[in-house]
Motif scaffolding. Structure first.
Motif, PDB file in Angstrom:
ATOM      1  N   UNK A 164      22.135  40.057   3.525  1.00  0.00           N
ATOM      2  CA  UNK A 164      22.973  38.910   3.859  1.00  0.00           C
ATOM      3  C   UNK A 164      22.397  38.208   5.090  1.00  0.00           C
ATOM      4  N   UNK A 165      22.694  36.924   5.265  1.00  0.00           N
ATOM      5  CA  UNK A 165      22.079  36.172   6.361  1.00  0.00           C
ATOM      6  C   UNK A 165      22.235  36.811   7.729  1.00  0.00           C
ATOM      7  N   UNK A 166      23.392  37.434   8.019  1.00  0.00           N
ATOM      8  CA  UNK A 166      23.593  37.996   9.355  1.00  0.00           C
ATOM      9  C   UNK A 166      22.690  39.187   9.616  1.00  0.00           C
ATOM     10  N   UNK A 167      22.059  39.725   8.580  1.00  0.00           N
ATOM     11  CA  UNK A 167      21.155  40.858   8.742  1.00  0.00           C
ATOM     12  C   UNK A 167      19.718  40.414   9.032  1.00  0.00           C
ATOM     13  N   UNK A 168      19.488  39.118   9.097  1.00  0.00           N
ATOM     14  CA  UNK A 168      18.161  38.569   9.300  1.00  0.00           C
ATOM     15  C   UNK A 168      18.032  37.950  10.688  1.00  0.00           C
ATOM     16  N   UNK A 169      16.817  37.883  11.172  1.00  0.00           N
ATOM     17  CA  UNK A 169      16.550  37.207  12.440  1.00  0.00           C
ATOM     18  C   UNK A 169      16.617  35.695  12.241  1.00  0.00           C
ATOM     19  N   UNK A 170      16.572  34.959  13.356  1.00  0.00           N
ATOM     20  CA  UNK A 170      16.614  33.505  13.262  1.00  0.00           C
ATOM     21  C   UNK A 170      15.442  32.937  12.484  1.00  0.00           C
ATOM     22  N   UNK A 197      16.386  25.700  17.083  1.00  0.00           N
ATOM     23  CA  UNK A 197      17.141  26.900  17.416  1.00  0.00           C
ATOM     24  C   UNK A 197      16.302  28.155  17.499  1.00  0.00           C
ATOM     25  N   UNK A 198      14.994  28.032  17.286  1.00  0.00           N
ATOM     26  CA  UNK A 198      14.125  29.200  17.276  1.00  0.00           C
ATOM     27  C   UNK A 198      13.551  29.473  18.656  1.00  0.00           C
ATOM     28  N   UNK A 199      13.262  30.741  18.899  1.00  0.00           N
ATOM     29  CA  UNK A 199      12.596  31.144  20.129  1.00  0.00           C
ATOM     30  C   UNK A 199      11.223  30.480  20.204  1.00  0.00           C
ATOM     31  N   UNK A 200      10.835  30.056  21.409  1.00  0.00           N
ATOM     32  CA  UNK A 200       9.567  29.356  21.585  1.00  0.00           C
ATOM     33  C   UNK A 200       8.380  30.158  21.083  1.00  0.00           C
ATOM     34  N   UNK A 201       8.447  31.468  21.206  1.00  0.00           N
ATOM     35  CA  UNK A 201       7.326  32.297  20.780  1.00  0.00           C
ATOM     36  C   UNK A 201       7.172  32.320  19.273  1.00  0.00           C
ATOM     37  N   UNK A 202       8.261  32.091  18.543  1.00  0.00           N
ATOM     38  CA  UNK A 202       8.208  32.091  17.089  1.00  0.00           C
ATOM     39  C   UNK A 202       7.987  30.709  16.512  1.00  0.00           C
ATOM     40  N   UNK A 203       8.316  29.689  17.275  1.00  0.00           N
ATOM     41  CA  UNK A 203       8.424  28.343  16.718  1.00  0.00           C
ATOM     42  C   UNK A 203       7.121  27.839  16.118  1.00  0.00           C
ATOM     43  N   UNK A 204       6.007  28.020  16.845  1.00  0.00           N
ATOM     44  CA  UNK A 204       4.740  27.480  16.341  1.00  0.00           C
ATOM     45  C   UNK A 204       4.348  28.121  15.019  1.00  0.00           C
ATOM     46  N   UNK A 205       4.502  29.437  14.939  1.00  0.00           N
ATOM     47  CA  UNK A 205       4.155  30.126  13.697  1.00  0.00           C
ATOM     48  C   UNK A 205       5.026  29.697  12.530  1.00  0.00           C
ATOM     49  N   UNK A 206       6.331  29.579  12.772  1.00  0.00           N
ATOM     50  CA  UNK A 206       7.251  29.168  11.708  1.00  0.00           C
ATOM     51  C   UNK A 206       6.957  27.740  11.272  1.00  0.00           C
ATOM     52  N   UNK A 207       6.669  26.862  12.217  1.00  0.00           N
ATOM     53  CA  UNK A 207       6.329  25.481  11.870  1.00  0.00           C
ATOM     54  C   UNK A 207       5.094  25.424  10.995  1.00  0.00           C
ATOM     55  N   UNK A 208       4.068  26.201  11.357  1.00  0.00           N
ATOM     56  CA  UNK A 208       2.830  26.190  10.571  1.00  0.00           C
ATOM     57  C   UNK A 208       3.062  26.737   9.166  1.00  0.00           C
ATOM     58  N   UNK A 209       3.835  27.808   9.061  1.00  0.00           N
ATOM     59  CA  UNK A 209       4.130  28.378   7.746  1.00  0.00           C
ATOM     60  C   UNK A 209       4.919  27.380   6.893  1.00  0.00           C
ATOM     61  N   UNK A 210       5.883  26.729   7.511  1.00  0.00           N
ATOM     62  CA  UNK A 210       6.697  25.756   6.794  1.00  0.00           C
ATOM     63  C   UNK A 210       5.846  24.599   6.289  1.00  0.00           C
TER      64      UNK A 210
END
Length: 390
Positions: A164-170, A197-210
């Motif tokens: 369920x969504x609450x079991x996942x990270x942002x 809403x994402x942590x700065x350390x994750x944001x670049x990676x998530x943006x690139x994957x997206x």
């Protein structure tokens, strides 16, 4: 504690997906030369004020356009009208050359083949990851299951299909939201500050994957953001918006290096500004004369330049470096403050003329003491000259 297990996709049950099928989107034959999304002269008024004022833009298939501007400039309102959750007062919206909305004709939002991603992800907390992705899919249960498995596998979350969504990270929730938005294979994806809403350390990676996944799907994207760095990183084209209007459109390189006005320069970085009066197509400054083509005598102009284009040299018994055609004449100032910013240092100078403060950025650690005299130069090819407004 969050569970994580490998999902057995053969165990997906039919009741994991909606039993009702949504009406299929309107099918349309694309005009070969038509943009995937085209917005013509869009206007939206609230209490008599134009919050979106004559906005026009177009996006080619598979391209990303960023609608960039400060909060309150009309970006999200524009997105809402394209999505169909708000109705424009004037203008037209077309997908693949086919009209989907004007002030008379209106295709319902669910039939526009337009996907939506929001800042808060908007996942359904009572549905599993698999059922969230399947929400709104039409077709047989087998077809739905195949599409859900395909997308979750591509975003690396297939093993969370029964969570369920609450079991996942942002970051994981963001990827689920992306998979859900892509599941119906929309022609256009609208994204409203989806990474803020994402942590700065994750944001670049998530943006690139997206971005990689959107490119693979061939989806045209309109991304709303107030962050210049995000627009520069993701966009094929940036539409810079201010006070309800698009003030400049172009590739990130062109927007950054050929800004339309002083405000456009300042939106992407800190700026230094000198003012002067034109005389014979020239303006005198402590850094020498600057050409002002097209400006009449007596006009006041702003000479705008970024801190990274300021050169610094040491004081040699009251003298600085010799003038050059590229750098012009040096001007003297005293260090007022120096701060280490990580990859660079920011140094502020109180100049000898008119008590002006100028900023310079230099690579690595450079922290001169306050009161230290130094000489500054400015690259002529990195200066922008605009008439003073008001």
């Amino acid at each position: 504690m969050r569970r994580s297990r490998r999902a057995d996709t053969s165990a997906l049950k039919s009741d994991d997906f909606h039993r009702d099928t949504q009406e299929a989107p309107v099918t349309a034959t694309a005009t070969p030369t038509a943009p995937r999304l085209e917005v013509r002269n869009l206007v939206r008024r609230f209490d008599g004020k134009r919050v979106v004022d004559d906005v026009s833009l177009s996006i080619a298939p598979g391209h990303v356009t960023c609608l960039l501007g400060p909060s309150g400039c009309g970006k999200s309102t524009t997105l809402r009208m394209i999505a169909g959750v708000d109705l424009q007062d004037e203008g037209q919206i077309l997908v693949d050359g086919n009209l989907i909305c004007d002030t008379v004709f209106r295709v319902p939002p669910e039939r526009r083949s337009i996907g939506l991603m929001f800042q808060d992800f908007a996942l359904f907390p009572h549905l599993t990851v698999g059922r969230n992705v399947a929400f709104g899919l039409s077709g047989s249960k087998h077809e739905q299951r195949e599409r859900v498995v395909e997308l979750l596998d591509r975003v690396g979350l297939l093993h969370f299909i029964d969570e369920y969504p609450h079991q996942l990270s942002g970051g994981e929730q963001q990827r689920v939201a992306l998979a859900r938005a892509l599941a119906p294979k929309p022609r256009v994806m609208l994204m409203d500050e989806p990474f803020s809403g994402l942590d700065n350390r994750l944001r670049d990676g998530i943006r690139d994957e997206t971005l990689a996944l959107l490119k693979e799907e061939g989806t045209s994207v309109l991304l709303v953001t107030h962050e210049p760095e995000e627009a520069m990183r993701m966009a094929d084209e940036i539409a810079l918006m201010r006070d309800g209007r698009i003030v400049q459109r172009g590739a990130p390189y062109n927007i950054y290096n050929a800004p339309a006005d002083r405000e456009a320069v300042a939106f992407f970085s800190d700026v230094n500004v000198l003012q002067g009066t034109v005389k014979g197509a020239l303006v005198d400054t402590p850094f020498g004369q600057f050409l002002t083509p097209g400006q009449p005598d007596g006009a006041r102009v702003d000479i705008v330049f970024r801190p990274q284009h300021v050169g610094i040299d040491f004081d040699r018994a009251g003298r600085g470096p010799n003038p050059t055609p590229m750098q012009g004449a040096p001007a003297r100032g005293l260090v007022e403050r120096a701060r280490f910013m990580g990859s660079e240092s920011l140094v502020e100078f109180r100049m000898d003329y008119e008590d002006v403060v100028l900023k310079a950025t230099v690579p690595n650690v450079f922290l001169p003491k306050p009161g230290t005299p130094m000489w500054l130069t400015v690259r002529r090819d990195r200066c922008f000259i605009f008439p003073v407004v008001g």
